[in-house]
Enzyme design. Structure first.
Site, PDB file in Angstrom:
ATOM      1  N   ASP A   1      -4.752 -11.525 -39.334  1.00  0.00           N
ATOM      2  CA  ASP A   1      -3.554 -11.826 -40.122  1.00  0.00           C
ATOM      3  C   ASP A   1      -3.715 -11.322 -41.562  1.00  0.00           C
ATOM      4  OD1 ASP A   1      -1.055 -12.809 -40.621  1.00  0.00           O
ATOM      5  OD2 ASP A   1      -1.683 -14.899 -40.802  1.00  0.00           O
TER       6      ASP A   1
ATOM      7  N   ASN B   1       6.042 -11.094 -32.055  1.00  0.00           N
ATOM      8  CA  ASN B   1       6.165  -9.908 -32.920  1.00  0.00           C
ATOM      9  C   ASN B   1       7.312  -8.985 -32.499  1.00  0.00           C
ATOM     10  OD1 ASN B   1       2.580  -9.411 -33.608  1.00  0.00           O
ATOM     11  ND2 ASN B   1       4.111 -10.576 -34.736  1.00  0.00           N
TER      12      ASN B   1
HETATM   13  C1  FPP Z   1      -0.720  -9.476 -39.041  1.00  0.00           C
HETATM   14  O1  FPP Z   1      -0.307  -8.995 -40.249  1.00  0.00           O
HETATM   15  C2  FPP Z   1      -1.114  -8.469 -38.080  1.00  0.00           C
HETATM   16  C3  FPP Z   1      -0.381  -8.001 -37.005  1.00  0.00           C
HETATM   17  C4  FPP Z   1       1.073  -8.134 -36.874  1.00  0.00           C
HETATM   18  C5  FPP Z   1      -1.039  -7.378 -35.880  1.00  0.00           C
HETATM   19  C6  FPP Z   1      -2.342  -6.695 -36.138  1.00  0.00           C
HETATM   20  C7  FPP Z   1      -2.160  -5.249 -36.200  1.00  0.00           C
HETATM   21  C8  FPP Z   1      -3.082  -4.385 -36.689  1.00  0.00           C
HETATM   22  C9  FPP Z   1      -4.413  -4.819 -37.175  1.00  0.00           C
HETATM   23  C10 FPP Z   1      -2.753  -2.936 -36.794  1.00  0.00           C
HETATM   24  C11 FPP Z   1      -3.025  -2.049 -35.657  1.00  0.00           C
HETATM   25  C12 FPP Z   1      -3.673  -2.600 -34.431  1.00  0.00           C
HETATM   26  C13 FPP Z   1      -4.548  -1.900 -33.667  1.00  0.00           C
HETATM   27  C14 FPP Z   1      -5.113  -2.499 -32.428  1.00  0.00           C
HETATM   28  C15 FPP Z   1      -4.978  -0.559 -34.053  1.00  0.00           C
HETATM   29  P1  FPP Z   1       1.065  -9.563 -40.817  1.00  0.00           P
HETATM   30  O2  FPP Z   1       2.014  -8.420 -40.825  1.00  0.00           O
HETATM   31  O3  FPP Z   1       1.514 -10.752 -40.052  1.00  0.00           O
HETATM   32  O4  FPP Z   1       0.617  -9.983 -42.251  1.00  0.00           O
HETATM   33  P2  FPP Z   1       1.354 -11.023 -43.202  1.00  0.00           P
HETATM   34  O5  FPP Z   1       1.272 -12.365 -42.543  1.00  0.00           O
HETATM   35  O6  FPP Z   1       0.558 -10.941 -44.459  1.00  0.00           O
HETATM   36  O7  FPP Z   1       2.775 -10.521 -43.374  1.00  0.00           O
END
Ligand code: FPP
Length: 238
Positions: free
Chosen positions: A16, A64
């Protein structure tokens, strides 16, 4: 009931904070996800070096799909790029790639590429890297219940035969051991629909570090903290 594993056999991570990482730098969210993908690469390598046998990453949740279409497209693009770019590293390091979730929702091109690498690495045993994609813990439990209902309707089992072990056999990856340690980055203290069945006795570790900043040192710190815990699985301590 599973035994405690020391060091952790299976680590699961809720990655996250990509968005916050980008916002803090005045950058678009996509750049946060790109930095998050770099962290995935780094942590897969670190886990391998540390002798972790199974690593499960929450890469795209069922929820998501409700994000803006542009962001979904960016995340699917990064996933595809990761799988393409890292294929040789997975092969060289004998890492088995798997995926759990409602994969039929994933764009066809991304999915076929993913399935190809899953097949190519299926025989490896050094470490299993499982990507949770289009994944939700409740959805996984519902899908297991559907399979059981179908089996019962077909006369293959009776309702009385359904116990915890039989139920678990109908989850997405029945042979994957329950996680010993679940790490969540960026401070939030919740499960967010991740591995609800499997995390019943998993040790939770929350760090305020944002996912793109999460390093091998942070992983070592989480493992060290885990090794200090007294896992009793509901029983009286030794
Ligand atoms: C949370 O950040 C993360 C995700 C939505 C998914 C994780 C995705 C990656 C690490 C990128 C690519 C994945 C792979 C397997 C290469 P957020 O957008 O919820 O962060 P925030 O809560 O700060 O908005």
């Amino acid at each position: 009931m599973e035994e405690a594993s020391r060091p952790p056999h299976h680590i699961a991570i809720i990655m996250d904070g990509n968005g916050r990482w980008a916002t803090a730098r005045g950058l678009p969210r996509l750049l946060g996800h790109q930095a998050g993908a770099q962290a995935v690469r780094r942590i897969v390598e670190a886990a391998c070096e540390l002798g972790v046998k199974a690593l499960t990453l929450y890469a795209f949740s069922w929820e998501n799909w409700d994000r803006p279409p542009d962001e979904i497209q960016d995340l699917m693009g990064l996933l595809d790029e990761f799988v393409r770019r890292e294929t040789h590293t997975l092969l060289a390091n004998q890492v088995r790639l798997r995926a759990i979730g409602r994969l039929d929702q994933i764009p066809a091109g991304v999915l076929s590429n993913l399935r190809r690498v899953i097949a190519q690495t299926a025989q490896f045993e050094r470490m299993t890297l499982t990507l949770a994609l289009s994944y939700g813990g409740r959805q996984e439990i519902v899908d297991a219940a559907r399979r059981l209902a179908r089996a019962a309707r077909a006369g293959d089992l009776t309702p009385e035969q359904i116990d915890e072990a039989v139920f678990a056999q109908h989850l997405y990856a029945p042979d994957l051991r329950d996680p010993d340690l679940l790490i969540r980055t960026s401070g939030e203290q919740r499960l967010s629909n991740f591995l609800l069945w499997q995390a019943s006795y998993t040790e939770l570790y929350v760090t305020s570090k944002l996912w793109p900043d999460f390093s091998k040192g942070d992983l070592v710190e989480a493992i060290t903290e885990y090794e200090r815990r007294d896992r009793r699985f509901g029983k009286v301590g030794a």
